[in-house]
Design an enzyme around this catalytic site. Structure first.
Site: not given
Ligand code: NAI
Length: 256
Positions: A153, A113, A13, A11, A8
């Site tokens: 989710y 989460s 986190i 983008s 990930g």
């Molecule tokens: P984000 O959307 O900014 O980053 C997610 C990243 O995962 C993206 O770069 C995307 O390309 C990558 N990704 C998605 N599907 C993929 C796949 N099939 N194969 C490879 N890479 C893939 O989101 P964020 O907020 O950074 O999320 C990171 C983690 O934090 C996630 O697991 C999310 O569920 C969790 N989370 C986020 C919260 C929030 O409010 N932002 C709250 C609680 C948990």
């Protein structure tokens, strides 16, 4: 330095965690389905949504990594089947494939989460999800277990939190000294939060944010993930650490 594989990284986190790990002297191997605007360390492009995708990623990983940080995830707005695949089965399959080649004493840290805290109330469903081995047909599984698209989710995160506790004591991890933990953020300002606002509604997200004063930032989560991957967390195993500004505690305090 340690070698840390992070999913990930394109983008939010994951990106912030990669930057911080590199600042702290780690060799970073970034993984994402999208190429990052600015790569930190090495980058492997790949997709966690299928068995084949995970297999290709696992093969591209070098031997001897110290930590695998499962941060990639999706919001659930594309339905339950892909969400269960990416947010749970993909990271589990990657963890299982990576563990035998990781350095003993290593760590796996996954970002769950606070949406996953329903696992105790949905224990049978969470157990059934974890019991499905390998990379199951998630469309059929969602049908069989009654997981509607809007629940994909939270249910994916329920499975992740339960699996983290189980995996910590599985020989594949434990016998190699590999700890398995998770971090559960509340709302964090990243592109996914924009999607949550669309799915859950602005009011719901805003009320959570208002409760704790502000949304989290990726910089609030990255140090917690890296701490769990570090030797300082050597006695923490199978745990889920909240990094939510006190949101969960505040809700519990009101309802207990
Ligand atoms: P984000 O959307 O900014 O980053 C997610 C990243 O995962 C993206 O770069 C995307 O390309 C990558 N990704 C998605 N599907 C993929 C796949 N099939 N194969 C490879 N890479 C893939 O989101 P964020 O907020 O950074 O999320 C990171 C983690 O934090 C996630 O697991 C999310 O569920 C969790 N989370 C986020 C919260 C929030 O409010 N932002 C709250 C609680 C948990």
């Amino acid at each position: 330095g340690k070698t840390v594989a992070i999913t990930g990284v394109a983008s939010g986190i994951g990106r912030r965690t990669a930057e911080l790990a590199a600042q702290m002297g780690a060799d970073v191997i970034g993984i994402d389905r999208n190429p990052p605007a600015q790569a930190v360390g090495d980058f492997i492009r790949g997709d966690l949504s299928s068995a084949q995708g995970v297999q290709a990623l696992a093969q591209a990983l070098p031997d001897g990594i110290d930590a695998l940080l499962n941060i990639a995830g999706v919001s659930g707005n594309t339905g339950a089947a892909p969400t269960l695949a990416i947010n749970f089965y993909g990271l589990r399959a990657l963890s299982q494939a990576a563990a035998p080649r990781m350095r003993p004493g290593g760590a796996i840290v996954s970002v769950a989460s606070i949406a996953g805290y329903g696992w105790r109330g949905n224990l049978d469903r969470a157990r059934a999800l974890v019991a499905a081995e390998g990379f199951p047909d998630t469309a059929r599984l969602a049908d069989d277990l009654g997981v509607p698209d809007e629940a994909g989710y939270p249910v994916s995160k329920e499975a992740l939190i339960l699996w983290t506790q189980i995996a910590a004591f599985q020989p594949a991890f434990r016998d190699r000294g590999i700890r398995v933990n998770s971090v559960s953020p509340g709302p964090v300002e990243t592109p996914i939060l924009t999607q949550f606002r669309e799915v859950l509604g602005e009011a719901r997200v805003n009320s959570d944010v208002t409760r704790v004063g502000r949304a989290g930032t990726p910089g609030d989560i990255a140090p917690v993930v890296l701490f769990l991957a570090s030797d300082g967390a050597r006695w923490i195993n199978g745990a889920n650490i909240a990094a939510d500004g006190g949101l969960e505690a505040s809700v519990n305090a009101e309802t207990m």
